[in-house]
Scaffold this active site. Structure first.
Site, PDB file in Angstrom:
ATOM      1  N   ASP A  99       0.859  -1.182   0.000  1.00 21.20           N
ATOM      2  CA  ASP A  99       0.000   0.000   0.000  1.00 21.20           C
ATOM      3  C   ASP A  99       0.896   1.233   0.000  1.00 21.20           C
ATOM      4  OD1 ASP A  99      -2.126   1.693   0.063  1.00 21.20           O
ATOM      5  OD2 ASP A  99      -2.841   1.125   2.046  1.00 21.20           O
ATOM      6  N   ASN A 206      -7.004  -1.863   8.292  1.00 21.71           N
ATOM      7  CA  ASN A 206      -6.896  -0.884   9.371  1.00 21.71           C
ATOM      8  C   ASN A 206      -7.098   0.556   8.897  1.00 21.71           C
ATOM      9  OD1 ASN A 206      -4.549  -0.527   7.952  1.00 21.71           O
ATOM     10  ND2 ASN A 206      -3.166  -0.729   9.699  1.00 21.71           N
ATOM     11  N   GLY A 385      -1.708   7.098  14.262  1.00 22.80           N
ATOM     12  CA  GLY A 385      -3.036   6.554  14.500  1.00 22.80           C
ATOM     13  C   GLY A 385      -3.011   5.403  15.488  1.00 22.80           C
ATOM     14  N   HIS A 410       4.436   4.713  13.262  1.00 26.37           N
ATOM     15  CA  HIS A 410       3.318   5.137  12.416  1.00 26.37           C
ATOM     16  C   HIS A 410       1.960   4.815  13.027  1.00 26.37           C
ATOM     17  CE1 HIS A 410       2.458   0.999  11.355  1.00 26.37           C
ATOM     18  NE2 HIS A 410       1.616   1.335  10.404  1.00 26.37           N
ATOM     19  N   GLY A 411       1.926   3.991  14.069  1.00 23.77           N
ATOM     20  CA  GLY A 411       0.651   3.626  14.681  1.00 23.77           C
ATOM     21  C   GLY A 411       0.876   2.799  15.930  1.00 23.77           C
ATOM     22  N   LYS A 486     -14.901   2.258   9.636  1.00 21.63           N
ATOM     23  CA  LYS A 486     -13.875   1.253   9.365  1.00 21.63           C
ATOM     24  C   LYS A 486     -14.136   0.586   8.021  1.00 21.63           C
ATOM     25  CE  LYS A 486     -11.063   0.042  11.735  1.00 21.63           C
ATOM     26  NZ  LYS A 486      -9.679   0.512  11.970  1.00 21.63           N
TER      27      LYS A 486
END
EC number: 6.5.1.-
Length: 487
Positions: A99, A206, A385, A410-411, A486
């Site tokens: 991604d 996610n 996040g 990053h999360g 979501k």
């Protein structure tokens, strides 16, 4: 290969090093940023993968893993590696992710929870209608395949020219919303097929769109928070997380196959894991992927820009006020699946490095060239996040981040497989439980919701604490969810 527990060395309270003696072929040590608690929770796959990364040609200083690190494809998620492109350094899709430019955007409003509380269900329901989520979802931007080629070369700039946003949005997007050098001629027709109708969509897994509030007790640096536009307790903000959808996935898939064919036969590169397939950055194949990967970056910037346009529409409709008057301004848009050419100091010498960040966020400090003018004196905003149950963070890059090539987490980072999460929680019950706790959620599937339960992730507060103690970023304000969509 030595036992990892016997050989790992604690450098500081938050830095752990695996020396080159651990595994044959390691060119540099591997370092993990984590507190002792997070190290105890780290899955064994991280150690194997980060030390595999340390064997790649051209890697500089260390192979790194951030505090939210967990097992991934090739690189651990949370992996960072800087390759010296003038010394045979490689580029690897496994160090960027399928991604491409999966990332975060944070938007402030001048509303408070008092203004929004009674409308939260209406807001979430309408956003759920306007911002498609889930596997295979398609967006409302109807363009031809040829126009899509323009989008992936122009990114958010195409969106602004076509009425999907404000000019100021570009100034507050990494790379001004368009990384130079994207070449759509290096993209397969299959990638175009998978991406041209997905602009303005969240996707699955996610990825999420969340309405949040900044509680009074969660301001760690009120002055800095105000610089970023968060000026009062209970202020409402919107955060969303998504990437380049099927387009980016296909770009990575295409070039992994290319690299597997030429890596050893043409360039003599041997790797410990096929998922680390790579090519010299300066090779024809490496350059083709680099320009194709940039198309993925730009598609994702455009995707998030159109989603913001839809969010502004919804808020404007429900509150009967123009989005400008609602103060719906971008704090920042930042990527966490990229490879970029950057200049960094290494042992006192400035070098030209290709920095792979896979599930890791760029965190530039004050007075660095690529920090927006608005934030030059304070540093780049960093958006982290958390899970839909716990909360997220706004951080800032710091000068001491040089040690990690100015990279941070990053999360939260998963601590449980999706399969196990589905067996542990029931999506429908989870939704009801969260609503009872003041968090209204819409999801495209109950099983997908169960996979994203807060208990399936590391404690976000632990991850942020580790990043701050290590000196790779600094916390500014914590943001609590009140509404969530979501994938």
């Amino acid at each position: 290969m030595a036992n990892i527990e016997q050989i790992i060395q604690q450098i500081s309270d938050t830095v752990w090093e695996i020396p080159v003696s651990y595994k044959e072929g390691m060119r540099v040590p591997a370092r993990i940023y984590a507190t002792e608690k997070l190290m105890r929770e780290m899955d064994d796959g991280v150690y194997d993968q980060v030390t595999n990364v340390a064997t790649l040609p051209g890697i500089t200083k260390y192979a790194l893993c951030m505090p939210d690190g967990h097992f991934g494809y090739g690189f651990p998620i949370g992996g960072v590696a800087a390759m010296d492109v003038e010394a045979g350094g490689v580029i690897s899709p496994g160090g960027i992710g399928f991604d491409i430019n999966c990332g975060m955007r944070l938007v402030v409003t001048n509303l408070t929870y008092k203004d929004v509380g009674a409308y939260i269900k209406k807001l979430v329901d309408r956003l759920y209608e306007r911002v498609p989520a889930g596997v295979g979802s398609t967006g409302f931007v109807k363009i031809s395949r040829q126009e899509f080629r323009q989008v992936v070369e122009q990114g958010s700039q195409w969106c602004i020219r076509n009425g999907y946003g404000w000019e100021e949005d570009l100034d507050l997007t990494e790379e001004n919303g368009c990384i130079e050098g994207a070449d759509s001629s290096k993209i397969s027709e299959k990638a175009i097929d998978r991406g041209f109708n997905q602009i303005g969509t969240l996707g699955s897994g996610n990825h999420y769109l969340e309405i949040q509030v900044a509680r009074k007790q969660d301001f760690f640096d009120p002055e800095l928070a105000a610089t970023f536009g968060i000026t009062q307790p209970d202020q409402v903000v919107v955060m969303f997380h998504c990437g380049s959808r099927g387009f980016g996935h296909q770009v990575a898939t295409d070039y992994l196959q290319v690299f597997l064919k030429v890596m050893e036969s043409k360039y003599g590169i041997k790797i410990l894991d096929r998922e680390l397939a790579c090519a010299p950055f300066n090779s024809p194949e490496g350059q083709a992927y680099f320009t194709a990967m940039k198309c993925g970056l730009n598609m994702s910037f455009a995707n998030r820009q159109v989603i913001l346009h839809r969010i502004r529409e919804v808020f404007s409709e429900i509150f009967g006020t123009d989005a400008q008057d609602l103060g719906m301004r971008v704090v920042y848009d930042i990527a966490h699946n990229t490879a970029k050419l950057e200049r960094h100091m290494v042992d006192g010498v400035e070098r030209n490095l290709l920095v792979h960040r896979k599930g890791a966020t760029r965190a530039f400090g004050p007075n660095m060239a690529d920090v927006p003018q608005k934030y030059q004196t304070v540093g780049q905003p960093v958006i982290i996040g958390g899970s839909m149950e716990t909360g997220s963070y706004l951080l800032v890059g710091v000068s001491s981040g040089e040690q990690s090539f100015f990279s941070t987490a990053h999360g939260s980072g998963r601590s449980m497989s999706r399969t196990k999460a589905r067996k542990t929680w029931q999506g429908e019950k989870l939704q009801k439980d969260l609503e009872n706790r003041g968090i209204y959620i819409r999801s495209t599937s109950w099983s997908g919701l169960a996979e994203e339960a807060g208990g399936a992730y590391k404690n976000i507060d632990d991850v942020i604490e580790a990043a701050e103690l290590a000196g790779i970023s600094k916390k500014v304000v914590r943001l609590s969810p009140i509404g969530n969509i979501k994938g």
